[in-house]
Design an enzyme around this catalytic site. Structure first.
Site, PDB file in Angstrom:
ATOM      1  N   LYS A 175       0.848  -1.204   0.000  1.00 10.76           N
ATOM      2  CA  LYS A 175       0.000   0.000   0.000  1.00 10.76           C
ATOM      3  C   LYS A 175       0.878   1.246   0.000  1.00 10.76           C
ATOM      4  O   LYS A 175       1.878   1.311   0.724  1.00 10.76           O
ATOM      5  CB  LYS A 175      -0.906  -0.025   1.233  1.00 10.76           C
ATOM      6  CG  LYS A 175      -1.933   1.113   1.275  1.00 10.76           C
ATOM      7  CD  LYS A 175      -2.863   0.978   2.486  1.00 10.76           C
ATOM      8  CE  LYS A 175      -3.903   2.072   2.554  1.00 10.76           C
ATOM      9  NZ  LYS A 175      -4.785   1.957   3.727  1.00 10.76           N
ATOM     10  N   SER A 230      -9.801   1.805   2.847  1.00  4.73           N
ATOM     11  CA  SER A 230      -8.932   2.554   1.971  1.00  4.73           C
ATOM     12  C   SER A 230      -7.886   1.724   1.236  1.00  4.73           C
ATOM     13  O   SER A 230      -7.343   2.178   0.228  1.00  4.73           O
ATOM     14  CB  SER A 230      -8.217   3.629   2.789  1.00  4.73           C
ATOM     15  OG  SER A 230      -7.376   3.044   3.763  1.00  4.73           O
ATOM     16  N   SER A 271      -9.960  -0.604   6.997  1.00  6.41           N
ATOM     17  CA  SER A 271      -9.388  -0.521   5.651  1.00  6.41           C
ATOM     18  C   SER A 271      -8.665  -1.743   5.141  1.00  6.41           C
ATOM     19  O   SER A 271      -8.258  -1.769   3.986  1.00  6.41           O
ATOM     20  CB  SER A 271      -8.428   0.656   5.572  1.00  6.41           C
ATOM     21  OG  SER A 271      -9.169   1.830   5.418  1.00  6.41           O
TER      22      SER A 271
HETATM   23  N1  GLN Z   1     -13.130   4.074   6.133  1.00  6.73           N
HETATM   24  C1  GLN Z   1     -12.562   4.517   7.356  1.00  6.73           C
HETATM   25  C2  GLN Z   1     -12.174   5.955   7.247  1.00  6.73           C
HETATM   26  O1  GLN Z   1     -12.487   6.540   6.280  1.00  6.73           O
HETATM   27  C3  GLN Z   1     -11.390   3.658   7.707  1.00  6.73           C
HETATM   28  C4  GLN Z   1     -10.170   4.017   6.985  1.00  6.73           C
HETATM   29  C5  GLN Z   1      -9.015   3.183   7.376  1.00  6.73           C
HETATM   30  O2  GLN Z   1      -9.151   2.150   8.037  1.00  6.73           O
HETATM   31  N2  GLN Z   1      -7.833   3.630   7.008  1.00  6.73           N
HETATM   32  O3  GLN Z   1     -11.561   6.511   8.109  1.00  6.73           O
END
Ligand code: GLN
Length: 479
Positions: free
Chosen positions: A80, A155, A179
């Site tokens: 990532k 994400s 995410s």
């Molecule tokens: N979807 C969640 C957010 O927008 C989690 C994001 C994540 O785990 N990095 O914060």
């Protein structure tokens, strides 16, 4: 190597040590496949064929000398783009870091390399890991390889997509509120969020430091366990990394599951799409047939999780993202005064979601609101962690859906941030409590969209979690 997109770590190891294939051949095949397939999904932001080949040469030399080339030798890996990679651009899917090339590797990356892995490319994601659909990337969304008109989740959407698409055998992602698990469930792969502190965060670009976790994606449980084994453990460069010894996951995974007690948190079944609910019910039947005892439990503070998370994560993000000020990290808008330069740079280079969170986070931390919001959220966080602790007095593990619905269409939820935030309603609690959790594939909807089953265990019980996931997978899971 035309079957690379299906191979597991175990198969690669066998082929390499049996001299059926060289690591350089594997690297070339992976590089070609990634270059050819990536335009379909936009899952990689940067490909690094030279680095992959150079790493492969080292593996081949070790094999030629009769040395052990490492547990991930010759394995094509995606990383990532929030994990720092020395000499390879690390953008966090943000214009702010478009040209930033780190001078060092994240510890998880160092450990992948030491294990012999070949890094094929940097995976697309939501900007600074903020999002649930990968549509917040400054470099365009990722398409779900299972259904190209749908999001891969976020994400870590790119990290899930490269594994689902077969352009990497495994990958690394990060999970702050879901995410890793949510995109794993949307793309039909395994995704693991380890205990907070199990994997070093050194070199992970910080979003919300008390919630950020690094973890693996894989096409099966065994490969995910192998990657976690390689990256887990104390790191002097991250003082929050845990001293607890790392269990032998391969051994733990093969222990029997009959007699295990599994809790079903009743709060995780409200508002579930019907087909998702059916798949999860079928998944529970598989566990029952394996001899697990299923009991209902309650995690009463679940309803506060999203509000609590969006106070804590934005507060921490507003502090962590303050470093992108136009002075460091390459991006700058020239202006007459220093203050102007700061604000014009931030305005020009941060996307909408980052700006929204910086403003919200600054607000909840401001004098007069700190106690009402930030401090209150920290107390709620403790209550959510206590809910889990109490449940684990009665059961070995908890099982729930990952997401209330399967992968949605690109653009479908972009106009409504609150709808988007709801995607993580069942995953955020695990991050707030800092416990290990994962998503395992649990069948598909009639339209062919994957559903993920979520498992939680108590702190540092990754072995027990893998044991259940592995038994579930070996039993054939859900079709
Ligand atoms: N979807 C969640 C957010 O927008 C989690 C994001 C994540 O785990 N990095 O914060």
């Amino acid at each position: 190597m035309d079957n690379l997109s299906q191979m597991t770590i175990t198969e690669i190891r066998k082929a390499l040590l049996g001299r059926e294939v060289s690591a350089v051949e594997l690297a070339r095949a992976a590089n070609e496949l990634a270059a050819r397939e990536n335009p379909k999904t936009n899952a990689y932001l940067t490909l690094c064929p030279e680095a992959a080949e150079a790493a492969a040469r080292v593996v081949d030399e070790k094999i030629a000398r009769g040395e052990d080339p490492g547990p991930l030798a010759g394995v094509p890996v995606g990383v990532k783009d929030v994990l720092s990679t020395q000499g390879i651009r690390t953008t966090c899917a943000s214009k702010m870091l478009e040209n930033y090339v780190p001078a060092y590797d994240a510890t998880a990356v160092t450990r992948l390399k030491q294990a012999g892995a070949l890094i094929v490319g940097k995976a697309n994601c939501d900007e600074f890991a903020m999002g649930s659909s990968n549509e917040n990337s400054a470099f365009g969304p990722v398409r779900n390889p299972v259904a190209l008109d749908r999001v891969p989740g976020g994400s870590s959407g790119g990290s899930a997509a490269v594994v689902a698409q077969g352009t990497a055998v495994v990958s690394l992602g990060s999970d702050t509120g879901g995410s890793i698990r949510q995109p794993a469930s949307f793309c039909g792969v395994v995704g693991v969020t380890p205990t907070y502190g199990r994997v070093s965060r050194y070199g992970l670009v910080a979003f919300a430091s008390s919630l950020d976790h690094v973890g693996p994606f894989a096409r099966n449980v065994e490969d995910a366990a192998t990657v976690l084994q390689a990256i887990a453990g104390r790191d002097e460069l991250d003082s929050t990394s845990a001293f607890a010894p790392v269990e032998d996951y391969q051994a733990a995974m093969r222990q029997p599951v009959a007699g295990m007690r599994i809790g079903i948190p009743k709060e995780y079944f409200a508002g579930l799409a019907a087909e998702t609910g059916d798949r999860i019910a079928a998944g529970l039947d598989v566990l029952r047939k394996l001899g697990c005892e299923i009991v209902e439990v309650s995690l009463p503070h679940t309803e506060y999780a999203i509000s609590c998370y969006y106070i804590i994560c934005t507060a921490e993000a507003s502090s962590n993202l303050a470093r992108y000020d136009g002075v460091r990290y390459t991006a700058r808008v020239q202006a007459a005064s220093l203050g102007d330069m700061y604000s014009k740079t931030r305005d020009a280079y941060f996307g909408m979601e980052c700006k929204r969170r910086i403003m919200l986070g600054t607000y909840v931390l401001s004098h007069g609101y700190y106690d009402a919001f930030y401090l209150k959220a920290q107390k709620v966080r403790s209550l959510i962690a206590q809910d889990f602790a109490q449940a684990f007095e009665k059961v070995d593990a908890l099982v729930a859906p990952v997401s209330p619905f399967p992968a949605f269409k690109l653009g479908e939820k972009m106009a409504d941030p609150l709808q988007m935030y709801l995607s993580d309603i069942y995953t955020i609690t695990g991050d707030l409590a800092g416990i290990p959790c994962m998503s395992v594939p649990c069948g598909k909807t009639a339209e062919g969209l994957p559903v993920g089953l979520q498992l939680f265990t108590s702190h540092f019980e990754e072995g027990k979690m893998f044991r259940l996931a592995y038994a579930f997978e070996q039993a054939g899971g859900v079709s």
